[in-house]
Design an enzyme around this catalytic site. Sequence first.
Site, short mmCIF file in Angstrom:
data_model
loop_
_atom_site.label_atom_id
_atom_site.label_comp_id
_atom_site.label_asym_id
_atom_site.label_seq_id
_atom_site.Cartn_x
_atom_site.Cartn_y
_atom_site.Cartn_z
N CYS A 208 0.66 -1.04 -0.13
CA CYS A 208 0.01 0.03 0.10
C CYS A 208 0.88 1.23 -0.12
O CYS A 208 0.57 2.28 -0.79
CB CYS A 208 -0.92 -0.21 1.20
SG CYS A 208 -0.13 0.11 2.86
N HIS B 220 -2.28 1.14 6.73
CA HIS B 220 -3.07 1.11 5.29
C HIS B 220 -3.14 2.49 4.98
O HIS B 220 -3.65 3.35 5.55
CB HIS B 220 -4.16 0.31 5.18
CG HIS B 220 -4.63 -0.06 3.85
ND1 HIS B 220 -3.85 -0.65 2.95
CD2 HIS B 220 -5.47 0.58 3.27
CE1 HIS B 220 -4.38 -0.86 1.80
NE2 HIS B 220 -5.26 -0.12 1.90
N HIS C 238 -5.90 1.87 -4.59
CA HIS C 238 -4.81 1.30 -3.27
C HIS C 238 -4.37 -0.03 -3.65
O HIS C 238 -5.35 -0.70 -4.68
CB HIS C 238 -5.82 1.64 -1.93
CG HIS C 238 -6.70 0.50 -1.64
ND1 HIS C 238 -6.85 -0.15 -0.34
CD2 HIS C 238 -7.67 -0.18 -2.70
CE1 HIS C 238 -7.95 -0.96 -0.46
NE2 HIS C 238 -8.64 -0.90 -1.78
#
Length: 396
Positions: free
Chosen positions: A308, A356, A368
Amino acid sequence: MASHRKSRPAGTLAAGLRTPALATAALTSVALLSQTANAAPTTDDRPSLEEVEKKVDDLYRQAESATEKYNKAKERTAEQRQRVDGLLDDVARRTQKLNEARDQLGSFAAAQYRTGAAAPDTATFLLAGNPQDYFDQAQLMNRLTGRQKDAVDAYITQQSETMEQRREATESLRTLTESQNDLKAAKATVQQKLTDARELLSELTAQEKARLAAIEKQKQEEAARKAAELARQQEQQRQAEAAAQQQQQESQTGTSGTGTSGTGASDTGTSTPSGSSTTQADKALAFARAQIGKPYVWGATGPDSYDCSGLTQASWKAAGVDLPRTTYDQVNAGTTVPLSQARPGDLVFFYDDVSHVGIYIGDGMMIHAPKPGAYVREESIYYDGESSIHSVVRPA
């Protein structure tokens, strides 16, 4: 962490681990597990479908958190290795110069001995711990020329600096070893979490996988509804700002109809400044879109796969902005803005541990790299529930 995607071919996790696409597509958070009444009763000690789902979801969350710790340890290890290499090179150069200076001072001592001014031979000098002490004890300092005295002083200084550099290099080597151990531990943690998740998923029946897929679909629909609601709110805010701007212009000019409704507004529902920041955000988004479909691989920074924070770092680097490597640092690498004012290019962070991150594209959506076994994709920022959103940060 929950997943929101259609069935895809199996993707590489790490170290040869692969997760069946149908199983990974079924991973969801506990938010919609109120359907426990529909769960098939168990007749043995096997965990229920809901328990498996929660456990797998937790394992992936833990794996992603461990991935960011791995990224941090890897970054620290690389920096320390570079520092150690520099220190060792410096020590080698200083040692060479020290040996040359020692040879020069040895010639001074030998010359004094040949003139009969000193009884000790050159070997005594070379074995002396401090050349200054040797010359003082031998009462030779008053016989040395200015150049020779300067050479003695320079040698003593070089000797002290070299010893200090050696101590610093030794300490840096110790720290490097600790960082390497942290790196190995973080890597082992990620791999173990992924292995545990894979084993749990492999025990699901086809019926259980289908039921999880149905829950996943419901979550996606709810996430899409929330994204649409955010887009509606942002549009209302844009219109209100445009109306206020027009009213101000009319007040200043004394005429009506001179305002430019929507001027400077983005299609995300907030006003967008002109200049380099918008251009950079556009470049970052263009790069991120080009990565859609590439697999998530923990610790990866491209170009073939990403985790990420690796994706967000690479996206903004394409726009000429250097972001830190990890989510822990990226969250502090810009200006925090309210979610209602988010615009394309902003970074959206998730969970209390900031483990994240995605890049906002407008209308409540983001790009993402979700988790191991998944692919870079567009998705609602509410993919794992509204409470999972931690903050929004504008890098430029």
